[in-house]
Design an enzyme around this catalytic site. Structure first.
Site, mmCIF file in Angstrom:
data_model
loop_
_atom_site.group_PDB
_atom_site.id
_atom_site.type_symbol
_atom_site.label_atom_id
_atom_site.label_comp_id
_atom_site.label_asym_id
_atom_site.label_seq_id
_atom_site.Cartn_x
_atom_site.Cartn_y
_atom_site.Cartn_z
ATOM 1 N N LYS A 233 18.197 21.754 70.219
ATOM 2 C CA LYS A 233 19.655 22.196 70.099
ATOM 3 C C LYS A 233 20.652 21.697 71.544
ATOM 4 O O LYS A 233 19.886 21.040 72.222
ATOM 5 C CB LYS A 233 19.791 23.435 69.999
HETATM 6 C C1 LIG Z 1 17.613 25.186 64.164
HETATM 7 C C2 LIG Z 1 18.421 26.173 63.299
HETATM 8 C C3 LIG Z 1 18.287 27.688 63.007
HETATM 9 C C4 LIG Z 1 16.970 27.963 63.560
HETATM 10 O O1 LIG Z 1 16.715 27.893 64.718
HETATM 11 P P1 LIG Z 1 15.713 28.532 65.413
HETATM 12 O O2 LIG Z 1 15.968 29.049 66.838
HETATM 13 O O3 LIG Z 1 14.638 27.594 65.514
HETATM 14 O O4 LIG Z 1 15.107 29.819 64.690
HETATM 15 C C5 LIG Z 1 18.776 27.879 61.905
HETATM 16 N N1 LIG Z 1 19.934 27.212 61.388
HETATM 17 C C6 LIG Z 1 20.196 25.735 61.823
HETATM 18 C C7 LIG Z 1 21.473 25.397 61.004
HETATM 19 C C8 LIG Z 1 19.390 25.388 62.598
HETATM 20 O O5 LIG Z 1 19.697 23.856 62.928
#
Ligand SMILES: *Cc1c(COP(=O)(O)O)cnc(C)c1O
Length: 388
Positions: free
Chosen positions: A188
């Site tokens: 991210k």
């Molecule tokens: C990555 C992601 C999640 C989950 O994030 P984590 O921190 O890995 O639990 C949820 N929703 C979306 C749209 C994502 O891209």
């Protein structure tokens, strides 16, 4: 191999983590609340609850809004499965609203129509979870109008969208939502290794989420059923979890957030370069970014015209052979075997399904070099021309 996304960790980040390891606090120290303050002041929300993932943040957000057995939650099929799973953790029913194929986001017209239908059948959702796909904000003002009209709550899944803006307001200001959730997974925009945060402007929701993050246990005398027995005393007043972020993760987050604006700026520059390269290529269509939004460009997605599923699979394989880790976001959630077993089927959300056939994610991250961007664009265009 050029990955589709990667973290950018510098010496300041490493020093922040090492300093924490040498400090008295590995967990539950001063850095978690400091990171919460840094992030809420960045996005303009009143309260932030740091947790160990966005998945955990979505779960406690649903619980804070009293999602439970028999309730209905709607989200976008074009997302990671976590956006939908959170409703199922609360024993609620999940359904989806099809997307606008040009942006990948939940289609607000389809949402309005589905709500009108659901109102007649007395099957309105308690919570709707729009996902700011690829970093482009959904049309939150219109979603908020519908929330008012049909009395549902809104959780923004902003896992892709820290640093993005909707009508000049930072995503996370919660101007048009009850709760907004961020992810700090390494792929991210900023990372804490694993980590997430829920932000809100409502104290009651913040208090609930804080309890749920840590076992439902409190040491605040005003919340207890009897006066504390002594300074060691705590009470469990609801069923919570261990979803805490630790101080090492928070130290990394505090260091990373200082660079957030420069990361977003660099991501937008990469996207501009790609956009220019694809202007001349009719078969490659970048996702539309609407004029009122500023995207954080977590992902750079193009739609490739006239590709069969098989042709796309070959295309992605060939790109990987040439050192470009092209990827795909997302397989529609309702097409996952787990969701098929719940009664969803092919054809339920045709835009998400057609989008899945056309879409392709190209590498984007802050230090992707212009030569690499050019190379990736050249490789894609050459492969498409040789296939057609
Ligand atoms: C990555 C992601 C999640 C989950 O994030 P984590 O921190 O890995 O639990 C949820 N929703 C979306 C749209 C994502 O891209």
């Amino acid at each position: 191999m050029i990955p589709y996304g990667r973290q950018l960790i510098d010496d300041a980040d490493i020093n922040a983590v090492v300093e924490t390891l040498k400090s008295d606090w590995l967990t539950q120290g001063p850095r978690v609340p400091a990171f919460e303050r840094a992030l809420t002041s960045y996005c303009g929300a009143k309260y932030g609850i740091a947790v160990n993932s966005a998945t955990s943040a979505l779960h406690i957000a649903c619980l804070a809004l009293d999602v439970s057995h028999g309730d209905i939650v709607w989200t976008s099929p074009n997302s990671f499965v976590a956006s939908a799973n959170c409703a199922l953790y609360c024993n609620a029913n999940i359904d989806f609203v099809d997307i606008d194929i040009s942006t990948g986001n939940m289609c607000v017209e389809k949402l309005a129509n589905k709500l009108a239908h659901a109102a007649v059948q007395n099957r309105l959702p308690k919570v709707v979870i729009p996902v700011h796909f690829a970093g482009q904000p959904c049309d939150m003002a219109r979603i908020a109008e519908l929330a008012q009209k049909y009395q549902f709550k809104v959780i923004e899944d902003a896992s892709h969208a820290i640093g993005a803006k909707y009508r000049n307001n930072a995503i996370g200001s919660c101007e048009h939502s009850d709760i907004c959730v961020f992810s700090f997974h390494p792929v991210k925009i900023i990372t804490t290794m694993e980590g997430g945060m829920a932000v809100t402007n409502r104290k009651s929701l913040s208090d609930k989420m804080r309890l749920l993050r840590s076992h439902g246990v409190t040491n605040a005398p005003e919340l207890m059923s009897n006066p504390p027995h002594g300074p060691w005393y705590y009470q469990q007043i609801t069923l919570g979890f261990n979803y805490r972020m630790n101080d090492i993760e928070a130290a990394l987050g505090l260091s990373q957030i200082k660079k957030l604006d420069s990361f977003i700026d660099k991501r937008n520059k990469v996207a501009d370069l790609y956009n220019k390269r694809f202007e001349a290529c009719d078969l490659v269509n970048p996702l539309l970014v609407n004029a009122v939004s500023f995207s954080s460009y977590h992902l750079y997605v193009v739609r490739v015209a006239n590709l069969s599923q098989h042709q796309k699979s070959v295309l992605v394989e060939k790109m990987r052979e040439q050192g470009v880790f092209a990827h795909l976001h997302y397989i529609p959630i309702h097409m996952q075997p787990y969701y098929i077993a719940k009664g969803f089927k092919q054809g339920d959300f045709p835009n998400a399904e057609n989008y899945y056939r056309d879409a392709l994610t190209l590498p984007i991250f802050p230090n992707l070099k212009p030569e690499q961007t050019d190379f990736i664009a050249d490789t894609l265009i050459a492969l498409i021309n040789s296939q057609t």
